[in-house]
Scaffold this motif. Structure first.
Motif, PDB file in Angstrom:
ATOM      1  N   TYR A 153      16.540 -43.732   9.649  1.00 20.00           N
ATOM      2  CA  TYR A 153      15.155 -43.405   9.334  1.00 20.00           C
ATOM      3  C   TYR A 153      15.000 -41.915   9.132  1.00 20.00           C
ATOM      4  N   GLU A 154      13.926 -41.579   8.462  1.00 18.64           N
ATOM      5  CA  GLU A 154      13.603 -40.198   8.159  1.00 18.64           C
ATOM      6  C   GLU A 154      12.120 -39.996   8.470  1.00 18.64           C
ATOM      7  N   VAL A 155      11.791 -38.875   9.045  1.00 20.96           N
ATOM      8  CA  VAL A 155      10.394 -38.515   9.276  1.00 20.96           C
ATOM      9  C   VAL A 155      10.043 -37.453   8.240  1.00 20.96           C
ATOM     10  N   ILE A 156       9.094 -37.768   7.395  1.00 22.92           N
ATOM     11  CA  ILE A 156       8.681 -36.853   6.332  1.00 22.92           C
ATOM     12  C   ILE A 156       7.431 -36.129   6.808  1.00 22.92           C
ATOM     13  N   PRO A 157       7.501 -34.809   6.917  1.00 19.93           N
ATOM     14  CA  PRO A 157       6.340 -34.075   7.435  1.00 19.93           C
ATOM     15  C   PRO A 157       5.175 -34.079   6.469  1.00 19.93           C
ATOM     16  N   GLY A 158       4.023 -34.005   7.055  1.00 16.38           N
ATOM     17  CA  GLY A 158       2.801 -33.937   6.271  1.00 16.38           C
ATOM     18  C   GLY A 158       1.869 -32.918   6.895  1.00 16.38           C
TER      19      GLY A 158
END
Length: 156
Positions: free
Chosen positions: A38-43
């Motif tokens: 999994y990857e956490v994409i910043p916002g």
């Protein structure tokens, strides 16, 4: 999902601050029953959106900011910070401080959406407006996601 397929969780809020999504994904991966990457994409966080929409900073020169929950704010206004960002406040805890003349608030609900609501000013002057708007928004949408910045004094 079948082998080779890709899925996603779209999480609204600030998973790096208070959400359980990352913890849940890590728990699933730890079971070993799934080949999970999994990857956490910043916002943009609701805190960043709040400050931007109110055209303010979270801190004053040489001061600190504390990020907390309504439940923790109910225990008392922290002595070590003049600026407090409050998230997850289902009980309108800000109302406890409305009798103090020197507290200002920058409040926002549904930040970054078409339903966005913003209120700012001396807490004692806008507390009833926030409570009313919050209740109306909850009645209309079935829920409310709001964040606010409380700040003591006029500061620099």
């Amino acid at each position: 999902m079948r082998d080779g397929e890709c899925g996603a969780f779209l999480v609204w809020g600030d998973p790096t601050l208070y959400d359980s999504t990352i913890r849940i994904i890590e728990a699933i991966a730890a079971t070993g029953g799934h080949d999970l990457e999994y990857e956490v994409i910043p916002g943009i966080s609701s805190i960043q959106a709040l400050a931007a929409r109110h055209k303010t900073s979270l801190t004053r020169i040489g001061q600190s900011v504390e990020i907390t929950t309504g439940r923790r704010l109910a225990e008392g206004f922290p002595n070590n910070a003049d600026s407090i960002v409050v998230m997850l406040d289902a009980d309108n805890t800000y109302k406890r401080y409305a009798d103090q003349d020197d507290i200002e608030i920058h409040w926002g609900a549904y930040l970054g959406t078409p339903d966005e609501i913003l209120v700012s000013g001396k807490l004692k002057d806008v507390v009833d407006d926030i409570e009313r708007l919050r209740a109306e928004a909850r009645a209309k949408n079935g829920w409310v996601m709001d964040t606010y910045l409380l700040r003591r004094g006029d500061g620099a």
